[in-house]
Design a protein around this motif. Structure first.
Motif, PDB file in Angstrom:
ATOM      1  N   VAL A 143       0.850  -1.188   0.000  1.00 19.14           N
ATOM      2  CA  VAL A 143       0.000   0.000   0.000  1.00 19.14           C
ATOM      3  C   VAL A 143       0.887   1.240   0.000  1.00 19.14           C
ATOM      4  N   SER A 144       0.486   2.211  -0.792  1.00 16.99           N
ATOM      5  CA  SER A 144       1.144   3.517  -0.758  1.00 16.99           C
ATOM      6  C   SER A 144       0.240   4.462   0.016  1.00 16.99           C
ATOM      7  N   ARG A 145       0.812   5.250   0.874  1.00 13.93           N
ATOM      8  CA  ARG A 145       0.009   6.083   1.771  1.00 13.93           C
ATOM      9  C   ARG A 145       0.715   7.402   2.063  1.00 13.93           C
ATOM     10  N   GLN A 146      -0.052   8.325   2.585  1.00  9.80           N
ATOM     11  CA  GLN A 146       0.459   9.643   2.949  1.00  9.80           C
ATOM     12  C   GLN A 146      -0.204  10.074   4.241  1.00  9.80           C
ATOM     13  N   VAL A 147       0.520  10.809   5.064  1.00  8.67           N
ATOM     14  CA  VAL A 147      -0.040  11.251   6.341  1.00  8.67           C
ATOM     15  C   VAL A 147      -1.268  12.111   6.080  1.00  8.67           C
ATOM     16  N   ASP A 148      -2.393  11.733   6.693  1.00 10.85           N
ATOM     17  CA  ASP A 148      -3.650  12.476   6.522  1.00 10.85           C
ATOM     18  C   ASP A 148      -3.846  13.492   7.636  1.00 10.85           C
ATOM     19  N   SER A 149      -3.574  13.083   8.872  1.00 10.09           N
ATOM     20  CA  SER A 149      -3.711  14.006  10.002  1.00 10.09           C
ATOM     21  C   SER A 149      -2.774  13.565  11.120  1.00 10.09           C
ATOM     22  N   THR A 150      -2.345  14.539  11.891  1.00 10.80           N
ATOM     23  CA  THR A 150      -1.477  14.273  13.033  1.00 10.80           C
ATOM     24  C   THR A 150      -2.077  14.927  14.268  1.00 10.80           C
ATOM     25  N   ARG A 151      -2.226  14.160  15.325  1.00 13.43           N
ATOM     26  CA  ARG A 151      -2.796  14.659  16.579  1.00 13.43           C
ATOM     27  C   ARG A 151      -1.680  14.832  17.588  1.00 13.43           C
ATOM     28  N   PHE A 223      -3.217   7.797   8.309  1.00 10.68           N
ATOM     29  CA  PHE A 223      -2.785   7.850   6.917  1.00 10.68           C
ATOM     30  C   PHE A 223      -3.985   7.700   5.990  1.00 10.68           C
ATOM     31  N   ARG A 224      -3.824   8.234   4.794  1.00 19.70           N
ATOM     32  CA  ARG A 224      -4.784   7.990   3.727  1.00 19.70           C
ATOM     33  C   ARG A 224      -4.069   7.196   2.638  1.00 19.70           C
ATOM     34  N   LEU A 225      -4.743   6.205   2.122  1.00 18.88           N
ATOM     35  CA  LEU A 225      -4.150   5.347   1.107  1.00 18.88           C
ATOM     36  C   LEU A 225      -4.262   5.991  -0.270  1.00 18.88           C
ATOM     37  N   LEU A 226      -3.237   5.788  -1.084  1.00 14.64           N
ATOM     38  CA  LEU A 226      -3.199   6.330  -2.444  1.00 14.64           C
ATOM     39  C   LEU A 226      -3.431   5.204  -3.443  1.00 14.64           C
ATOM     40  N   PRO A 227      -4.016   5.503  -4.589  1.00 16.44           N
ATOM     41  CA  PRO A 227      -4.208   4.460  -5.613  1.00 16.44           C
ATOM     42  C   PRO A 227      -2.877   3.821  -6.000  1.00 16.44           C
ATOM     43  N   SER A 228      -2.874   2.491  -6.147  1.00  9.14           N
ATOM     44  CA  SER A 228      -1.613   1.779  -6.377  1.00  9.14           C
ATOM     45  C   SER A 228      -1.673   0.869  -7.594  1.00  9.14           C
ATOM     46  N   ALA A 229      -2.502   1.203  -8.567  1.00 10.12           N
ATOM     47  CA  ALA A 229      -2.635   0.342  -9.746  1.00 10.12           C
ATOM     48  C   ALA A 229      -1.305   0.209 -10.484  1.00 10.12           C
ATOM     49  N   ASN A 230      -0.578   1.328 -10.651  1.00  8.67           N
ATOM     50  CA  ASN A 230       0.704   1.271 -11.357  1.00  8.67           C
ATOM     51  C   ASN A 230       1.735   0.451 -10.584  1.00  8.67           C
ATOM     52  N   LEU A 231       1.684   0.538  -9.258  1.00  4.25           N
ATOM     53  CA  LEU A 231       2.641  -0.201  -8.436  1.00  4.25           C
ATOM     54  C   LEU A 231       2.392  -1.705  -8.551  1.00  4.25           C
ATOM     55  N   THR A 232       1.138  -2.084  -8.680  1.00  6.37           N
ATOM     56  CA  THR A 232       0.811  -3.506  -8.823  1.00  6.37           C
ATOM     57  C   THR A 232       1.518  -4.104 -10.031  1.00  6.37           C
ATOM     58  N   VAL A 265      -6.251  -5.395   6.456  1.00  2.00           N
ATOM     59  CA  VAL A 265      -4.852  -4.983   6.342  1.00  2.00           C
ATOM     60  C   VAL A 265      -4.755  -3.488   6.045  1.00  2.00           C
ATOM     61  N   GLU A 266      -5.586  -3.007   5.147  1.00  2.00           N
ATOM     62  CA  GLU A 266      -5.573  -1.586   4.796  1.00  2.00           C
ATOM     63  C   GLU A 266      -5.922  -0.717   6.002  1.00  2.00           C
ATOM     64  N   ASN A 267      -6.899  -1.147   6.798  1.00  2.00           N
ATOM     65  CA  ASN A 267      -7.277  -0.372   7.988  1.00  2.00           C
ATOM     66  C   ASN A 267      -6.131  -0.295   8.984  1.00  2.00           C
ATOM     67  N   ASP A 268      -5.387  -1.381   9.144  1.00  2.00           N
ATOM     68  CA  ASP A 268      -4.242  -1.357  10.056  1.00  2.00           C
ATOM     69  C   ASP A 268      -3.180  -0.391   9.560  1.00  2.00           C
ATOM     70  N   TYR A 269      -2.928  -0.392   8.272  1.00  2.00           N
ATOM     71  CA  TYR A 269      -1.914   0.501   7.719  1.00  2.00           C
ATOM     72  C   TYR A 269      -2.366   1.962   7.725  1.00  2.00           C
ATOM     73  N   LYS A 270      -3.675   2.194   7.800  1.00  2.00           N
ATOM     74  CA  LYS A 270      -4.161   3.568   7.899  1.00  2.00           C
ATOM     75  C   LYS A 270      -3.872   4.171   9.260  1.00  2.00           C
ATOM     76  N   LEU A 275       1.179  -4.187  11.196  1.00  2.00           N
ATOM     77  CA  LEU A 275      -0.075  -4.923  11.272  1.00  2.00           C
ATOM     78  C   LEU A 275      -0.302  -5.429  12.692  1.00  2.00           C
ATOM     79  N   LYS A 276      -1.554  -5.448  13.108  1.00  2.00           N
ATOM     80  CA  LYS A 276      -1.887  -5.983  14.422  1.00  2.00           C
ATOM     81  C   LYS A 276      -1.689  -7.496  14.409  1.00  2.00           C
TER      82      LYS A 276
END
Length: 379
Positions: A143-151, A223-232, A265-270, A275-276
């Motif tokens: 998964v490719s991701r980017q920080v969405d918010s920081t508390r 984190f928010r996940l980014l589309p990863s079709a090209n990475l696949t 898995v995606e929720n854990d990486y968010k 991974l839990k």
């Protein structure tokens, strides 16, 4: 002027893309040989040039990483046997002959056929040697991701003040008086006098002691996940070239008897970096149900865009963490791992810079994983 600027920009992009994806790479090498006689013969110079070419190939693999360097050792004899297949061009940069020591030194720059070098490494892998029937199933999920918010949390401060006081007092009271009566002529006369004196003193001493503690709490990021079709496509092509029978995790999910969910898995990486345990356990049990012995997974974390100081283009950095698990064992074993390692991409826009960085990170991560598997002789 605007045309020149555009040409410079696109030249920079082409140069970056060429250095990252080209199948022809430049490398330098240097070698010294000893000779007999008054001077170095043509054969001596050819021998030195051949040794310098091999050094250049070795230098290329050394820069690529530890596992790639091991791959070079495995195909060294192939390169020596057919150098023209892997070295497209050779340019002599410098040469020196030391007649006192009877040594000849030459430095060269070579153009390497990277495609053939990688094919040579692949043909040496255990999977390829075993033929099509020996191809091992492998599932992957990146998964490719980017920080969405920081508390962030304020510091929690606790203060304590202890006060002590000591008071001493002394009061003295004394009183004196006298009374008298006199009789005469049928009358009684009385007289009285009193005197009072009071002495007092008070002593007070006080001491104050302060203390406390400050508790700080680390920031929490989502984190928010980014589309990863090209990475696949990048991961699929790399694992396939390495000789594995490759499937995306999403394609395997229906065959895991409901034990594995991509969304989990995606929720854990968010919400975190790892991974839990429950998620990892469900992944292992699900892939076992689908008879998938190898699983590759990881994250590509995208940083904030800034301006590249050399080109003036947008620049984005990506940090990759990846690993490949052998779940055929009772306790899953990590066969290969990458990261954390950072790659950067540039482009005229933030989107293009991010895509270039993600492709570069994915390609290098997949190559490193497959190189480690080749060195281990994994089938």
């Amino acid at each position: 002027m605007q045309v020149i600027k555009k040409l410079l920009v696109w030249s920079s992009i082409a140069l970056f893309a060429g250095s990252s994806w080209a199948q022809v790479q430049q490398a330098k090498g240097k070698a010294t040989v000893s000779y007999q006689g008054w001077s170095a013969s043509a054969d001596d110079k050819a021998r030195a040039t051949s040794a310098a070419q091999l050094k250049a190939v070795e230098f290329y693999y050394a820069e690529a990483g530890q596992s790639e360097a091991e791959n070079f050792d495995a195909i060294r004899e192939k390169i020596l046997a057919a150098p023209d297949r892997y070295i497209l061009d050779t340019t002599v940069l410098a040469e020196e002959e030391n007649k006192d020591k009877k040594q000849y030194t030459v430095a060269v720059r070579v153009a390497l056929n990277v495609a053939n070098l990688r094919n040579a490494v692949k043909s040496n892998s255990a999977v390829v040697k075993g033929g099509t029937a020996a191809r091992s199933p492998l599932a992957f999920m990146f998964v490719s991701r980017q920080v969405d918010s920081t508390r962030s949390f304020d510091d929690r401060v606790y203060k304590r003040v202890d006060q002590k006081a000591d008071v001493k007092g002394n009061v003295q009271v004394s009183e004196k008086g006298s009374e008298g009566e006199s009789f005469g002529r049928g009358q009684i006369q009385t007289n009285a006098s009193t005197s009072t004196s009071v002495n007092g003193s008070i002593q007070r001493s006080a001491s104050i002691e302060t203390g406390g503690s400050t508790t700080r709490r680390a920031s929490e990021s989502t984190f928010r996940l980014l589309p990863s079709a090209n990475l696949t496509q990048v991961f699929t092509s790399n694992f396939t070239r390495a000789g594995f029978k490759v499937s995306e995790a999403a394609m395997v999910e229906p065959y895991t008897d409901g034990k594995f969910k991509v969304a989990t898995v995606e929720n854990d990486y968010k919400s975190g970096m790892d991974l839990k345990p429950a998620t990892l356990a469900s992944l292992v049990s699900g892939m076992r149900a689908a008879q998938i012995p190898y699983v590759a997974l990881g994250t590509l974390d995208v940083g904030l865009a800034d301006t590249d100081g050399n080109t003036g283009l947008m620049r984005v950095a990506v940090t990759v963490n990846a690993k490949l698990l052998d779940i055929s064992q009772t306790i899953p074993d990590t066969l290969a791992s990458v990261g954390p390692v950072q790659y950067a991409g540039v482009g005229p826009t933030e989107d293009e810079a991010r895509n270039n960085a993600l492709k570069l990170a994915a390609n290098n991560a997949a190559r490193e994983l497959t190189s480690q598997l080749t060195n281990l002789g994994v089938r």
